[in-house]
Design an enzyme around this catalytic site. Structure first.
Site, PDB file in Angstrom:
ATOM      1  N   HIS A   1       0.841  -1.192   0.000  1.00  0.00           N
ATOM      2  CA  HIS A   1       0.000   0.000   0.000  1.00  0.00           C
ATOM      3  C   HIS A   1       0.875   1.241   0.000  1.00  0.00           C
ATOM      4  O   HIS A   1       2.037   1.217   0.409  1.00  0.00           O
ATOM      5  CB  HIS A   1      -0.948   0.013   1.212  1.00  0.00           C
ATOM      6  CG  HIS A   1      -0.282   0.345   2.519  1.00  0.00           C
ATOM      7  ND1 HIS A   1      -0.113   1.630   2.974  1.00  0.00           N
ATOM      8  CD2 HIS A   1       0.262  -0.459   3.470  1.00  0.00           C
ATOM      9  CE1 HIS A   1       0.494   1.610   4.140  1.00  0.00           C
ATOM     10  NE2 HIS A   1       0.738   0.357   4.471  1.00  0.00           N
ATOM     11  N   CYS A   2       0.302   2.338  -0.513  1.00  0.00           N
ATOM     12  CA  CYS A   2       0.964   3.630  -0.442  1.00  0.00           C
ATOM     13  C   CYS A   2       0.128   4.524   0.462  1.00  0.00           C
ATOM     14  O   CYS A   2      -0.548   4.033   1.368  1.00  0.00           O
ATOM     15  CB  CYS A   2       1.133   4.230  -1.839  1.00  0.00           C
ATOM     16  SG  CYS A   2      -0.428   4.480  -2.717  1.00  0.00           S
ATOM     17  N   MET A   3       0.121   5.823   0.242  1.00  0.00           N
ATOM     18  CA  MET A   3      -0.606   6.735   1.126  1.00  0.00           C
ATOM     19  C   MET A   3      -2.116   6.534   1.069  1.00  0.00           C
ATOM     20  O   MET A   3      -2.811   6.699   2.064  1.00  0.00           O
ATOM     21  CB  MET A   3      -0.283   8.184   0.751  1.00  0.00           C
ATOM     22  CG  MET A   3       1.085   8.633   1.195  1.00  0.00           C
ATOM     23  SD  MET A   3       1.195   8.887   2.973  1.00  0.00           S
ATOM     24  CE  MET A   3       0.164  10.339   3.173  1.00  0.00           C
TER      25      MET A   3
ATOM     26  N   ARG B   1      -3.691   3.970  -1.450  1.00  0.00           N
ATOM     27  CA  ARG B   1      -4.139   2.857  -2.276  1.00  0.00           C
ATOM     28  C   ARG B   1      -3.626   1.509  -1.785  1.00  0.00           C
ATOM     29  O   ARG B   1      -2.474   1.381  -1.356  1.00  0.00           O
ATOM     30  CB  ARG B   1      -3.664   3.054  -3.726  1.00  0.00           C
ATOM     31  CG  ARG B   1      -4.132   4.360  -4.330  1.00  0.00           C
ATOM     32  CD  ARG B   1      -3.521   4.556  -5.706  1.00  0.00           C
ATOM     33  NE  ARG B   1      -3.833   5.876  -6.231  1.00  0.00           N
ATOM     34  CZ  ARG B   1      -3.402   6.342  -7.382  1.00  0.00           C
ATOM     35  NH1 ARG B   1      -2.637   5.590  -8.146  1.00  0.00           N
ATOM     36  NH2 ARG B   1      -3.729   7.553  -7.785  1.00  0.00           N
TER      37      ARG B   1
END
Length: 524
Positions: free
Chosen positions: A29-31, A33
Site C-alpha cells: 500500500h501507499c498513502m 491505495r
C-alpha cells in the site's frame, strides 16, 4: 463494530471481488491505495468493487490499485494480508476444476497470463526517466508520515508561542518537532541505499556525515563546511555512491575478508568524496533551488502559480510530479516550509468545483451524482482519485476545466507571494482542507490561513464556472444526461482514461493511454 472489525470487514469484502486469495501475488500500500499483484486480471469484478462504500475508486498500472484513502488503507492492508494467508489453501480448487465446475487452468497458465498482463502495463511507463523518478519517490514517500507528524507539532508549538501559553512545554515541543528534520539526511541515505540495492545501514552511515557537527572543522573548496550542508540532495548522492562502492567491493574483495574490508572501504571512500566534494556541490544546488523558488514567486508569482496549479494534474497523470518530491523536501529543510505545495494543492480545488458543476449539469444521471456525492468529502480533504478517475477523466472536457480551476487557485496564492506574503507547508502529502494544520509562512498564521483558504475558494469557483459553462457540449449532455438507473450503461463503468481527441468537440475518453498512478499521490 470495533475499528479492527470494520477494517477486517472491508478487507473481507474486497478479497472475493479481486479473484480470491489464489489470484493475489503481492500486497502493498501507499498513502491512499491498496496495491495488488494479480495472476488473472479477468477475475476482478470491477463494478462490484467500485460499489463498496469503502472503495473510492480503482486505478490500473503494473499493479491493481484500490483507492481507500489515507489512514484507512494502512489499517485495511494488514487485515487483507491476513485474510489472503488464511484463505490461500481453502481457495485452491481440487481435482483440476474451478469453483464453478469448469476445468481450471494450470498454475503455470495463470502465472504466464498474469505476467503477460503486467508486462504490457509496465511497458507503458517503464521509460528510464520514469523509472528513475519512481525510485526517487520510493526514497522520500516513506518519510511523509514523520514529516506530517512533526509538521503539525511544529505548527502547534508556534501557535502556543504566539499566544504565550505553556512556556515550559514549548521547548520540549520544539525538540520533538525538529529532531526528525535534523537527522532527515540519515533516513534519506538509508532509504536510498535500500532502493538502489545496497546495504541500507551503510547508506545511512555515509549520509550521517553530512549532519555531524564535526564537519565544521573541515575546509573544502576554500570554505569551511557547515553541518547539514548539502541536505537531502547530498545525502542522496552520498548513499548512491556508497552503493556503487559496496558493489565494487563485493565483486573484488575475497569472501574471507569481505565482512571487514567491504563496509570499511564503502564508508571511507564514500565519506571522503562526500566531505570534499558532494557536500559543497549539493549545498550549492540546494541553495540555488531555494533562491530560484523565492525569485520565481516574488517576480512572477501569479503567472507561475497559474501554470503550476493548472498543469499539476497532467504531470501526475504522466508520473512527472515525482520530480518535485526532493525539491519540496529541500525547501522544507532550508526554509521550514515548501512554498510550492499550497499552490499545487489548488489542482484539487479545481476538481472539487468541476465535480459540483457536473452534479448540477447532469440532473438525470443518478449514477454519476451518487459517485460525486460519495467522493466530494474525500475531495475536500485532498484525496482526488475518486473525482478524477470516476468523474472528470471519463467525461473528458470537465478534466480540462477542472485544471482551469486549479490554475486560478494557484494564481491567487502566487499573487500574494508577489506582494510579499509567502504561504508554505511544513510537510508534503496532505492537500485540500487537510493542509490547514501544516500551513506556515513569513507572516502571521492567520494571514497565511486566509490566503490559502482564498485560493481554495477561487479554485472551487473557477472550476465550477468553467465546467458549468464550458465543460459540456450538446453531444456530451445528450449522451450522459440520461436516467442511468434504467439502463445498463453508466459513466462509471467506463475505463478511466485521459481526455483525447474525438467526442464532444475534441474530448473522447478511451483513446489515450491510461494515466500513470505512481504518484504519492494524486492527493490534491
Amino acid at each position: 463494530m470495533s475499528t479492527d472489525d470494520k477494517n477486517r470487514a472491508v478487507a473481507a469484502a474486497i478479497l472475493p471481488l479481486v479473484g480470491g486469495a489464489g489470484n493475489i501475488t503481492s500486497v502493498a500500500h501507499c498513502m491512499t491505495r491498496l496495491r495488488l499483484g494479480l495472476r488473472d486480471r479477468s477475475l476482478v469484478r470491477d463494478e462490484e468493487l467500485k460499489a463498496l462504500p469503502a472503495v473510492m475508486g480503482v486505478v490500473e498500472d503494473d499493479t491493481y490499485q484500490i483507492v481507500l484513502g489515507p489512514g484507512t488503507v494502512a489499517r485495511v492492508t494488514p487485515e487483507f494480508e491476513a485474510l489472503v494467508a488464511e484463505a490461500s489453501a481453502a481457495e485452491t480448487p481440487a481435482d483440476g476444476a474451478s469453483a464453478d465446475g469448469t476445468p481450471a487452468p494450470s498454475a503455470d497458465d495463470l502465472a504466464a497470463q498474469g505476467a503477460a498482463i503486467r508486462a504490457a502495463r509496465k511497458a507503458k511507463n517503464q521509460t528510464p526517466f520514469k523509472l528513475f523518478l519512481r525510485r526517487i519517490a520510493n526514497i522520500f514517500v516513506p518519510l511523509i508520515p514523520a514529516l506530517i507528524g512533526c509538521g503539525i507539532i511544529a505548527g502547534l508549538n508556534g501557535l502556543l508561542i504566539n499566544l504565550g501559553w505553556l512556556p515550559g512545554v514549548t521547548p520540549a515541543l520544539a525538540a520533538i518537532a525538529s529532531g526528525f528534520m535534523a537527522l532527515i539526511a540519515v533516513f534519506v541515505g538509508f532509504n536510498t541505499a535500500k532502493e538502489f540495492g545496497g546495504t541500507p545501514i551503510l547508506g545511512g552511515a555515509v549520509a550521517a556525515i553530512i549532519v555531524f557537527p564535526g564537519v565544521a572543522k573541515v575546509d573544502a573548496f576554500g570554505q569551511t563546511l557547515s553541518p547539514g550542508q548539502g541536505g537531502v540532495l547530498g545525502a542522496l548522492g552520498a548513499a548512491v555512491l556508497a552503493v556503487y562502492v559496496e558493489k565494487w567491493c563485493r565483486r573484488w574483495v575475497p569472501e574471507s575478508l569481505d565482512v571487514l574490508v567491504t563496509p570499511t572501504l564503502t564508508v571511507l571512500v564514500s565519506g571522503l568524496v562526500t566531505i570534499f566534494g558532494l557536500m559543497f556541490v549539493a549545498g550549492e544546488v540546494s541553495t540555488a533551488i531555494g533562491t530560484f523558488a523565492d525569485w520565481l514567486l516574488a517576480h512572477a508569482g501569479a503567472g507561475a502559480g497559474f501554470l503550476l496549479g493548472g498543469l499539476f494534474l497532467p504531470l501526475v497523470m504522466l508520473g512527472l510530479h515525482q520530480a518535485l518530491i526532493p525539491i519540496h523536501t529541500t525547501l522544507i529543510e532550508q526554509q521550514g516550509y515548501t512554498v510550492l505545495l499550497p499552490i499545487l494543492a489548488m489542482a484539487g480545488a479545481g476538481q472539487v468545483g468541476a465535480a459540483m458543476a457536473v452534479y448540477l449539469r447532469l440532473p438525470r444521471n443518478g449514477s454519476i451524482r451518487r459517485t460525486i456525492k460519495s467522493a466530494l468529502p474525500a475531495g475536500f480533504l485532498g484525496v482526488g482519485e475518486p473525482l478524477i478517475y470516476g468523474v472528470s477523466l471519463p467525461l473528458g472536457r470537465p478534466f480540462v476545466t477542472a485544471c482551469v480551476g486549479g490554475a486560478f487557485g494557484g494564481g491567487f496564492v502566487g499573487l500574494f507571494s508577489m506582494w510579499g506574503t509567502k504561504v508554505g507547508s511544513t510537510a508534503i502529502g496532505p492537500s485540500g482542507w487537510a493542509l490547514f494544520p501544516l500551513l506556515d509562512g513569513n507572516k502571521g498564521l492567520g494571514e497565511t490561513i486566509a490566503i490559502y483558504a482564498g485560493g481554495l475558494l477561487t479554485g472551487y469557483l473557477a472550476g465550477f464556472v468553467a465546467t458549468y459553462f464550458w465543460g459540456f457540449g450538446a453531444r456530451l449532455l445528450e449522451e450522459f444526461n440520461v436516467d442511468t438507473d434504467a439502463g445498463p450503461e453508466t459513466l462509471v463503468a467506463a475505463s478511466p482514461t485521459p481526455p483525447g481527441p474525438g467526442r464532444d468537440g475534441g474530448q473522447n475518453p478511451g483513446q489515450n493511454p491510461e494515466p500513470n498512478p505512481e504518484q504519492e499521490p494524486a492527493k490534491v
